[in-house]
Write a protein that holds these residues in place. Structure first.
Motif, PDB file in Angstrom:
ATOM      1  N   UNK A  28       0.805  -1.229   0.000  1.00 49.57           N
ATOM      2  CA  UNK A  28       0.000   0.000   0.000  1.00 49.57           C
ATOM      3  C   UNK A  28       0.836   1.276   0.000  1.00 49.57           C
ATOM      4  N   UNK A  29       2.016   1.225   0.634  1.00 47.65           N
ATOM      5  CA  UNK A  29       2.835   2.437   0.737  1.00 47.65           C
ATOM      6  C   UNK A  29       4.002   2.443  -0.237  1.00 47.65           C
ATOM      7  N   UNK A  30       4.298   1.297  -0.839  1.00 47.16           N
ATOM      8  CA  UNK A  30       5.435   1.228  -1.752  1.00 47.16           C
ATOM      9  C   UNK A  30       6.771   1.176  -1.038  1.00 47.16           C
ATOM     10  N   UNK A  31       6.776   0.773   0.217  1.00 52.61           N
ATOM     11  CA  UNK A  31       8.001   0.703   0.996  1.00 52.61           C
ATOM     12  C   UNK A  31       8.862  -0.473   0.538  1.00 52.61           C
ATOM     13  N   UNK A  32      10.165  -0.341   0.717  1.00 44.77           N
ATOM     14  CA  UNK A  32      11.103  -1.427   0.466  1.00 44.77           C
ATOM     15  C   UNK A  32      11.894  -1.688   1.740  1.00 44.77           C
ATOM     16  N   UNK A  33      12.520  -2.859   1.817  1.00 50.38           N
ATOM     17  CA  UNK A  33      13.349  -3.159   2.976  1.00 50.38           C
ATOM     18  C   UNK A  33      14.390  -2.064   3.181  1.00 50.38           C
ATOM     19  N   UNK A  34      14.532  -1.659   4.456  1.00 51.59           N
ATOM     20  CA  UNK A  34      15.499  -0.640   4.913  1.00 51.59           C
ATOM     21  C   UNK A  34      15.057   0.792   4.639  1.00 51.59           C
ATOM     22  N   UNK A  35      13.937   0.998   3.934  1.00 51.99           N
ATOM     23  CA  UNK A  35      13.326   2.327   3.923  1.00 51.99           C
ATOM     24  C   UNK A  35      12.755   2.578   5.314  1.00 51.99           C
ATOM     25  N   UNK A  36      12.657   3.844   5.707  1.00 48.36           N
ATOM     26  CA  UNK A  36      12.171   4.172   7.050  1.00 48.36           C
ATOM     27  C   UNK A  36      10.925   5.052   6.958  1.00 48.36           C
ATOM     28  N   UNK A  37       9.846   4.591   7.592  1.00 55.22           N
ATOM     29  CA  UNK A  37       8.625   5.381   7.732  1.00 55.22           C
ATOM     30  C   UNK A  37       8.846   6.382   8.857  1.00 55.22           C
ATOM     31  N   UNK A  38       8.665   7.644   8.573  1.00 55.94           N
ATOM     32  CA  UNK A  38       8.732   8.680   9.614  1.00 55.94           C
ATOM     33  C   UNK A  38       7.500   9.568   9.488  1.00 55.94           C
ATOM     34  N   UNK A  39       6.602   9.444  10.423  1.00 60.55           N
ATOM     35  CA  UNK A  39       5.397  10.275  10.410  1.00 60.55           C
ATOM     36  C   UNK A  39       5.767  11.708  10.792  1.00 60.55           C
ATOM     37  N   UNK A  40       5.313  12.656   9.991  1.00 64.72           N
ATOM     38  CA  UNK A  40       5.609  14.065  10.264  1.00 64.72           C
ATOM     39  C   UNK A  40       4.724  14.628  11.366  1.00 64.72           C
ATOM     40  N   UNK A  41       3.615  13.956  11.619  1.00 62.86           N
ATOM     41  CA  UNK A  41       2.706  14.367  12.688  1.00 62.86           C
ATOM     42  C   UNK A  41       2.159  13.105  13.363  1.00 62.86           C
ATOM     43  N   UNK A  42       1.537  13.265  14.511  1.00 62.30           N
ATOM     44  CA  UNK A  42       0.894  12.100  15.124  1.00 62.30           C
ATOM     45  C   UNK A  42      -0.129  11.481  14.177  1.00 62.30           C
ATOM     46  N   UNK A  43      -0.265  10.194  14.271  1.00 59.29           N
ATOM     47  CA  UNK A  43      -1.097   9.443  13.332  1.00 59.29           C
ATOM     48  C   UNK A  43      -2.571   9.801  13.442  1.00 59.29           C
ATOM     49  N   UNK A  44      -3.281   9.669  12.329  1.00 59.41           N
ATOM     50  CA  UNK A  44      -4.727   9.822  12.254  1.00 59.41           C
ATOM     51  C   UNK A  44      -5.337   8.433  12.071  1.00 59.41           C
ATOM     52  N   UNK A  45      -6.671   8.328  11.995  1.00 59.14           N
ATOM     53  CA  UNK A  45      -7.279   7.012  11.745  1.00 59.14           C
ATOM     54  C   UNK A  45      -6.852   6.344  10.444  1.00 59.14           C
ATOM     55  N   UNK A  46      -6.171   7.087   9.558  1.00 55.95           N
ATOM     56  CA  UNK A  46      -5.670   6.445   8.347  1.00 55.95           C
ATOM     57  C   UNK A  46      -4.593   5.409   8.654  1.00 55.95           C
ATOM     58  N   UNK A  47      -3.964   5.526   9.826  1.00 60.32           N
ATOM     59  CA  UNK A  47      -3.106   4.450  10.297  1.00 60.32           C
ATOM     60  C   UNK A  47      -4.023   3.428  10.966  1.00 60.32           C
ATOM     61  N   UNK A  48      -4.375   2.417  10.220  1.00 60.35           N
ATOM     62  CA  UNK A  48      -5.287   1.387  10.723  1.00 60.35           C
ATOM     63  C   UNK A  48      -4.443   0.314  11.414  1.00 60.35           C
ATOM     64  N   UNK A  49      -4.193   0.551  12.697  1.00 69.62           N
ATOM     65  CA  UNK A  49      -3.273  -0.302  13.444  1.00 69.62           C
ATOM     66  C   UNK A  49      -3.833  -0.604  14.827  1.00 69.62           C
ATOM     67  N   UNK A  50      -3.359  -1.684  15.411  1.00 66.57           N
ATOM     68  CA  UNK A  50      -3.847  -2.144  16.713  1.00 66.57           C
ATOM     69  C   UNK A  50      -3.329  -1.229  17.819  1.00 66.57           C
ATOM     70  N   UNK A  51      -4.239  -0.603  18.553  1.00 69.41           N
ATOM     71  CA  UNK A  51      -3.988   0.270  19.723  1.00 69.41           C
ATOM     72  C   UNK A  51      -2.755   1.157  19.565  1.00 69.41           C
ATOM     73  N   UNK A  52      -2.652   1.835  18.429  1.00 70.62           N
ATOM     74  CA  UNK A  52      -1.559   2.785  18.204  1.00 70.62           C
ATOM     75  C   UNK A  52      -1.801   4.058  19.010  1.00 70.62           C
ATOM     76  N   UNK A  53      -0.756   4.872  19.169  1.00 70.44           N
ATOM     77  CA  UNK A  53      -0.928   6.151  19.850  1.00 70.44           C
ATOM     78  C   UNK A  53      -1.034   7.254  18.799  1.00 70.44           C
ATOM     79  N   UNK A  54      -1.651   8.348  19.167  1.00 69.36           N
ATOM     80  CA  UNK A  54      -1.793   9.470  18.228  1.00 69.36           C
ATOM     81  C   UNK A  54      -1.389  10.779  18.901  1.00 69.36           C
TER      82      UNK A  54
END
Length: 484
Positions: free
Chosen positions: A75-101
């Motif tokens: 969905x994001x086009x990530x590859x191994x060793x790429x790093x996800x860095x959120x620029x702001x706290x996550x919104x509901x678009x991060x569909x994840x188990x008990x994440x923090x925002x």
């Protein structure tokens, strides 16, 4: 016309019981008692269904972390060793188990089949710090990072090596051998005093991840900010669950304790080194088993987890339900506690390696109201947050959808209220605040409200930098109360 195995079995005359265990002229055992009849009409389906049901419980830690990887790549086009860095706290678009925002997330994935991997960590200081875990393919933590982690907040280079690694570890690295090939991490970039989420984002850009073979001239680090992208990391509860299971089992080493289950999985078309080939009966069984496991675990939470209250006279349950060794493997000398392990990984991801008696953070899930009644969809609840909360950093209330344990989509997409929102909220005369959780805000109290969009809520209080008053249970959080 060729009949399927299931159809052939269904058309076969059932075995007749001609004797009875212990009857005159019969052995004491070896067959059922007199009058016994099988309750099974289709043995092929029933065997595959039960194996599928138990396999999902057994596989819960692995499927939950693999779902993060699959979604990042697909969905994001990530590859191994790429790093996800959120620029702001996550919104509901991060569909994840008990994440923090409240604090921005950092995450990455790698595959050690290609060789050892280096992760460079920045030191904690006036610009920020990291908190989080590196986990293997079974989601067992192999390294905690940050001031309370492996690097003690000093930063440095961690070297992850694969299970078959036999080389020498170069000087200057913190060696972390992985029992599995695929590795993942999730960190929070914690703003330092006086710093902002934007500063935390910039601090996260200091991370580097690359293969040891590239250490002499590391490639330019690729960062991805998915803040406006849908990142659907939740496991599937249908037959797709088993496609993911096959993908995991095709790559990772098999532990001795898992060989019996791996043998059972062959009847579902899951066999190491072979393509995924379930027959039609297995597909039907897997589809229904995945659905039933979801309903079973929801029932389990309502009947068992709800009893495990943190304070005897309150209705909060700690998110961190450890095994008897204060870890999250649920593995003992004589057994693996499959149900307890499945339940913990059903509602939580990225646990620490060991949970101490004085954890840095505490997470309290409100399972019921002050009268002990389970929280319901469509209801409005309130809770009083005292002026003095037992935290060194901050507190936060996040509300999840009890069905998915993920954020709730709403018009505002607000999922959390915290210390940082106090200046916007209406306060009580003693300086405390009353927060509201429900489908509609009380008039004039919109700033004190978290919407539920008609979902059954799971409110979670986070205590960041929990004090001794919290860890020793001297402080007690007020329960939620039904308003309407």
């Amino acid at each position: 016309m060729t009949l399927s195995t299931s159809e052939a079995l269904a058309d076969t005359e059932p075995v007749k019981l001609t004797g009875a265990a212990g009857a005159k002229g019969e052995p004491l055992g070896g067959q059922p008692p007199a009058g016994a009849k099988t309750s099974i009409k289709d043995f092929d389906y029933e065997v595959k269904y039960h194996r599928a049901f138990e396999a999902i419980l057994w596989n819960m830690p692995a499927i939950a972390i693999y779902s993060f990887r699959r979604a990042a790549i697909d969905e994001l086009g990530l590859k191994d060793n790429d790093i996800i860095t959120y620029s702001r706290p996550a919104t509901p678009k991060l569909e994840a188990i008990t994440a923090n925002s409240v604090t921005p997330y950092i995450s990455a994935f790698t595959d050690l089949r290609k060789g050892p991997v280096v992760l460079e960590l920045p030191a904690a200081g006036p610009d920020g710090s990291l908190y989080g875990q590196v986990v293997d393919a079974w989601q067992y933590t192999i390294a905690d990072v940050g001031p309370s982690g492996l690097d003690k907040g000093k930063g440095g280079k961690i070297l992850f090596t694969p299970p078959d690694f036999k080389g020498d570890v170069p000087a200057g690295y913190i060696h972390v051998p992985s029992p599995n090939y695929r590795v993942a991490f999730a960190f929070r970039s914690v703003p330092a005093a006086g710093k902002t989420a934007a500063d935390a984002y910039q601090y996260a850009q200091r991370l580097r991840m690359y293969y040891l073979s590239e250490a002499a001239n590391p490639p330019k680090q690729r960062f991805l900010d998915p803040i406006d992208m849908r990142y659907p990391t939740l496991p599937f509860y249908d037959e797709r669950h088993f496609q993911d299971m096959h993908e995991i089992m095709s790559v990772e080493p098999v532990k001795e304790q898992d060989k019996v289950m791996m043998g059972m999985l062959t009847s579902l078309g899951i066999e190491k080194g072979k393509p995924f080939t379930p027959d039609d009966t297995a597909k039907r069984a897997m589809h229904q088993a995945a659905i039933d496991v979801w309903f079973y675990l929801q029932w389990w939470f309502d009947t068992e987890m709800v009893k495990r209250v943190f304070w005897p006279d309150r209705h909060y349950v700690s998110l961190m339900q450890t095994d008897k060794n204060k870890t999250f493997t649920f593995t003992y000398e004589d057994r693996v506690d499959v149900t307890e392990r499945a339940a913990e990984y059903f509602w939580c991801t990225y646990m620490p390696k060991v949970e101490t008696d004085t954890p840095a953070n505490q997470y309290m899930m409100a399972m019921a109201d002050k009268n002990g009644k389970l929280l319901e969809a469509g209801k409005l609840y309130k809770v009083d947050v005292p002026l003095h909360m037992p935290v060194k950093q901050f507190w936060a209330l996040t509300v999840y959808d009890r069905a998915t344990f993920s954020f709730i989509y709403s018009e505002s997409n607000r999922s959390t209220l915290s210390t940082y929102d106090m200046d916007k909220m209406k306060k009580n005369s003693d300086g405390s605040v009353t927060l509201y959780v429900g489908p509609k805000a009380p008039a004039g109290l919109e700033a004190n409200w978290i919407p539920t969009s008609g979902k059954r809520p799971l409110p979670a209080f986070r205590f960041y930098g929990a004090t001794d008053e919290m860890n020793q249970k001297i402080f007690k959080m007020p329960d939620f109360e039904l308003v309407s």
